[in-house]
Design an enzyme around this catalytic site. Structure first.
Site, PDB file in Angstrom:
ATOM      1  N   GLY A 175      13.092  -3.761 -21.638  1.00  0.00           N
ATOM      2  CA  GLY A 175      13.596  -2.856 -20.606  1.00  0.00           C
ATOM      3  C   GLY A 175      14.471  -1.738 -21.122  1.00  0.00           C
ATOM      4  O   GLY A 175      14.803  -0.817 -20.368  1.00  0.00           O
TER       5      GLY A 175
ATOM      6  N   LYS B 165      36.984   6.090  13.723  1.00  0.00           N
ATOM      7  CA  LYS B 165      36.351   4.829  13.330  1.00  0.00           C
ATOM      8  C   LYS B 165      37.259   4.060  12.390  1.00  0.00           C
ATOM      9  O   LYS B 165      38.201   4.602  11.811  1.00  0.00           O
ATOM     10  CB  LYS B 165      35.000   5.098  12.650  1.00  0.00           C
ATOM     11  CG  LYS B 165      35.117   5.669  11.246  1.00  0.00           C
ATOM     12  CD  LYS B 165      33.758   5.818  10.584  1.00  0.00           C
ATOM     13  CE  LYS B 165      33.909   6.300   9.145  1.00  0.00           C
ATOM     14  NZ  LYS B 165      32.620   6.529   8.478  1.00  0.00           N
TER      15      LYS B 165
END
Length: 360
Positions: free
Chosen positions: A86, A240
């Site tokens: 990888g 919020k």
């Protein structure tokens, strides 16, 4: 979001892009956007300048190709491969000795892969004797951790800045940082662009009546105020409370939205939890219809499912990040291109002219 006193004032024409960010796949949509004139290349010298080069990582190659098309220059040739375990292997396929090089690579998902790829590209360019390396990051990942908001946490936006500089970056060109003060984490020159002019142009063409611009939180008020001024619309704010990572609770709507068409303006839409809750709050307070726009369409996790179920009319985003397939499928997401914005800024940096003068 911190105040953005250097917000640009020029309205760039919006360049349409398809859902996957590929400029070659342009189809008429419900709200047509004025196409740019084909002669958008701003300097005949760039195409002949052998010391001006643009390279791209794998994160958003279609945007890099569109920027190169805007400037009339070829995209630099590279080879990216993977070892069996990888690990990334990167190679430049052309000479960059003494060149002024720009690398276009947002650190979008998968974030770690694209960030490491960018660092490896910078190192390769440095070791190949590039004269100057400018990192063009349409989306700056890890920007949401810009301070210690609780004990024993990292400030990742500072860490990313350090990594880029250690790898060898000489300059950075960024678009709509989550917090403008992140510029101060760099010890190299930073040019901070805003996608707002592209978004403003789109909503001007829609010509929505009884329009109100809404900031989804107190931190985005400066951005929303600029947007509202350009559209000649009043401003509302949603109060919020963030209860956890990617979890918010809408407390109150500040401002009159009854009988109004509302546009929610944000920099990032990630899981779309805050956005869909804000839409519900606005409609419950009497809004006629709700649209939304954002610079960076992260749209991770349940975002597409939430948007599909939401009464939101349309989400307008830019192609700083390639749009995910599940987001394309719901049919509510409109993508505009920032290729012209980036192209003009790249040219100004290379020609050593003022970037800010583009917006005066």
């Amino acid at each position: 979001m911190a105040p953005q006193d250097d917000m640009p004032t020029l309205d760039f024409p919006a360049i349409q892009a398809s859902g996957n960010g590929n400029a070659a796949d342009k189809t008429p949509e419900k709200h047509p956007v004025k196409a740019p004139a084909p002669e958008r290349k701003r300097s005949s010298r760039l195409a002949d300048d052998k010391r001006f080069k643009i390279f791209s990582g794998s994160a958003n190659r279609p945007l890099a190709e569109e920027v190169c098309g805007f400037l009339g220059v070829p995209l630099g040739q590279t080879r990216v491969q993977n070892f069996s375990d990888g690990e990334l292997h990167f190679q430049l396929l052309e000479n960059v000795r003494g060149a002024d090089v720009f690398i276009l690579q947002p650190t979008s998902a998968p974030v770690e892969k694209h960030l490491l790829e960018l660092l490896i590209m910078i190192d390769a360019l440095k070791r190949a004797s590039a004269h100057r390396i400018t990192v063009v990051m349409p989306y700056y990942g890890y920007a949401r951790q810009d301070r210690k908001d609780r004990p024993r946490v990292a400030i990742t936006s500072k860490l990313i800045a350090d990594l880029l500089q250690t790898a060898g970056a000489n300059r950075a060109l960024l678009v709509d940082l989550h917090a403008a003060q992140i510029q101060g984490f760099f010890d190299i020159p930073v040019d901070h662009l805003f996608a707002s002019p592209v978004l403003v142009g789109y909503f001007r063409d829609l010509n929505l009546p009884d329009l109100t611009v809404v900031s989804p939180d107190a931190g985005g008020v400066e951005r929303a105020r600029f947007f509202a001024q350009k559209l000649g619309a009043p401003l509302a704010i949603v109060d919020k409370r963030r209860t956890d990572i990617n979890v918010t609770e809408v407390m109150n709507v500040i401002g009159d939205v009854r009988g109004r068409n509302c546009i929610i303006l944000d920099d990032i839409v990630d899981t779309a939890g805050t956005l869909t809750k804000t839409v519900e709050a606005l409609l419950s307070n009497g809004a006629t219809a709700v649209y939304a726009c954002a610079s960076h369409a992260v749209l991770s996790g349940p975002a597409a499912e939430r948007l599909a179920a939401s009464p939101l009319k349309e989400l307008v985003v830019t192609n700083t990040i390639p749009l995910r397939d599940d987001a394309i499928a719901i049919g509510k997401v409109k993508v505009l291109s920032v290729a012209g914005l980036l192209g003009r800024a790249i040219e100004s940096i290379h020609m050593e002219t003022s970037v800010s003068s583009l917006f005066s």
